[in-house]
Design a protein around this motif. Structure first.
Motif, PDB file in Angstrom:
ATOM      1  N   ALA A 196      49.171  34.138  27.111  1.00 60.49           N
ATOM      2  CA  ALA A 196      49.098  32.942  28.233  1.00 60.49           C
ATOM      3  C   ALA A 196      49.450  32.276  28.634  1.00 60.49           C
ATOM      4  CB  ALA A 196      47.610  33.198  27.592  1.00 60.49           C
ATOM      5  N   VAL A 197      49.013  32.472  30.226  1.00 58.29           N
ATOM      6  CA  VAL A 197      49.814  30.984  30.980  1.00 58.29           C
ATOM      7  C   VAL A 197      49.053  30.202  31.932  1.00 58.29           C
ATOM      8  CG1 VAL A 197      51.645  31.948  30.963  1.00 58.29           C
ATOM      9  CG2 VAL A 197      50.239  32.030  33.215  1.00 58.29           C
ATOM     10  N   GLU A 198      48.628  28.873  32.000  1.00 59.25           N
ATOM     11  CA  GLU A 198      47.853  28.294  32.552  1.00 59.25           C
ATOM     12  C   GLU A 198      49.075  27.445  33.307  1.00 59.25           C
ATOM     13  OE1 GLU A 198      45.022  25.530  32.075  1.00 59.25           O
ATOM     14  OE2 GLU A 198      46.271  24.289  30.684  1.00 59.25           O
ATOM     15  N   ILE A 199      48.552  27.325  35.044  1.00 62.70           N
ATOM     16  CA  ILE A 199      50.237  26.600  35.842  1.00 62.70           C
ATOM     17  C   ILE A 199      48.972  25.672  36.990  1.00 62.70           C
ATOM     18  CG2 ILE A 199      50.890  27.042  37.817  1.00 62.70           C
ATOM     19  CD1 ILE A 199      51.063  30.224  36.954  1.00 62.70           C
ATOM     20  N   LEU A 200      49.745  24.261  36.231  1.00 59.79           N
ATOM     21  CA  LEU A 200      49.087  23.273  36.710  1.00 59.79           C
ATOM     22  C   LEU A 200      49.703  22.550  37.849  1.00 59.79           C
ATOM     23  CD1 LEU A 200      47.207  23.502  34.168  1.00 59.79           C
ATOM     24  CD2 LEU A 200      47.375  21.094  34.740  1.00 59.79           C
TER      25      LEU A 200
END
Length: 364
Positions: A64-68
């Motif tokens: 799982a990833v989030e991209i900031l």
């Protein structure tokens, strides 16, 4: 006598390089269930790069990833591009950097603020010109979690599109693999043997906090190596892995941009009054002097050895083959950049990057 000294200076990086190429781990694609990787991208005037960077990051699989993205005062529409992509992908968040505090460098400040906003178990810092492979985030986070490593980094495959880049960029892997004992592997615990590349750098969140993170490096320009050394000083393990299969990056376009970029980082690396004469002896003696001493037998052997090393590094790093014949010029340009940086510092001339000027003193 001199040809034999030159041969000895050539043997040093060849021996180190052979061992390091053997030791350098290539991560296997794997899934990393239960982890969340925050892909953190500081961006200042990156309109030409940011869309492709985000598209590659969003294609990550196995974790799982989030991209900031931290828009750090861009004037070219970078923020607008990110906002449009964020509207279609809830994993993407656009942040705006607060004003740069006194004593901070821009990228370090942006990275510190990104880490504060991240939710992940692991923080993957990349530059806007990096294109992640789909399995990179999972492979790096899985490697760190399975082996208890606080920081994992690698040099992405360097995309080289001009003669000026060919004369500068290949020096990165030459110095890492040819001159650093064990090339930053985790079993070398001393801070002086740490290495990292800011283009591709993953931190375990808890280890990052224990080491003080980027906030402890507020004035540093060459932040990746400084961060790796700080991790080790705090008792955390760090490791360099083979970055070529994990990401690609075209870091500069042309000689002028490359020269300015490497000068910016040089004062926190080789370009010191005590260190640079030693580096000049090692690099000029091992890589340039053999050409001047031909046809002496030891000089011919030295030349064959260093070119064989360059071929091996070029193959492993997946750099263009046409850069190999330029090897002596690449070494000469690398030294010229370092001496230029040292001269600028001696004259009190600071470094500049992305429209910001920094003092000539080294960061702390």
């Amino acid at each position: 006598m001199i040809p034999w000294v030159v041969l000895t200076l050539a043997l040093l990086p060849v021996v180190f390089g052979a061992v390091n190429l053997w030791l350098l781990p290539r991560l296997r694609s794997a899934s990393a269930p239960g982890l969340l990787v925050s892909i953190l991208i500081p961006a200042r005037d990156e309109a030409a790069n940011i869309a492709a960077c985000l598209e590659a990051a969003a294609a990550s699989r196995g974790v799982a990833v989030e991209i900031l993205v931290m828009d750090d005062g861009s004037s070219d529409g970078t923020g607008g591009i990110v906002a449009r992509l964020a509207a279609t992908d809830p994993r993407v968040r656009l942040l705006h950097a607060p004003p740069l505090p006194p004593g901070w460098t821009g990228k370090v400040h942006a990275c510190a603020r990104l880490a504060e906003a991240a939710r992940g178990t692991h923080l993957l810092f990349i530059d806007a010109d990096v294109r992640l492979a789909p399995g990179a985030a999972a492979a790096m986070a899985g490697h760190a979690a399975a082996r208890g490593i606080g920081l994992v980094s690698g040099v992405p495959r360097q995309v080289i599109g001009s003669l000026g880049e060919a004369l500068t960029v290949p020096a990165i892997n030459l110095l890492l693999l040819g001159y650093l004992p064990a090339a930053g592997r985790a079993f070398t615990r001393h801070p002086s043997l740490a290495a990292a590349c800011g283009q591709l750098l993953l931190c375990d969140r808890a280890a990052y906090a224990r080491a003080g993170g980027h906030a402890a490096l507020h004035g540093v320009l060459h932040e990746a190596i400084a961060l790796a050394r700080r991790f080790r000083a705090a008792g955390e393990r760090t490791e360099v892995v083979d970055g070529a299969p994990l990401a690609a990056c075209r870091m500069y376009r042309g000689l002028g941009e490359a020269w300015a970029g490497f000068v910016k980082n040089a004062r926190e690396g080789m370009a010191t009054p005590l260190g640079l004469p030693v580096w000049t002896l090692l690099l000029a003696g091992g890589h340039l002097a053999p050409f001047l001493l031909l046809p002496a037998g030891p000089a011919f052997a030295a030349l064959a050895l260093v070119l064989a090393l360059r071929v091996a590094i070029t193959r492993r790093a997946q750099e263009p083959w046409w850069t190999v014949p330029l090897h002596p010029l690449t070494v000469a340009v690398a030294l010229a950049i370092q001496w230029d940086a040292l001269g600028r510092a001696a004259l009190g001339r600071g470094a500049g990057w992305k429209g910001r000027a920094y003092p000539a003193t080294r960061g702390a």
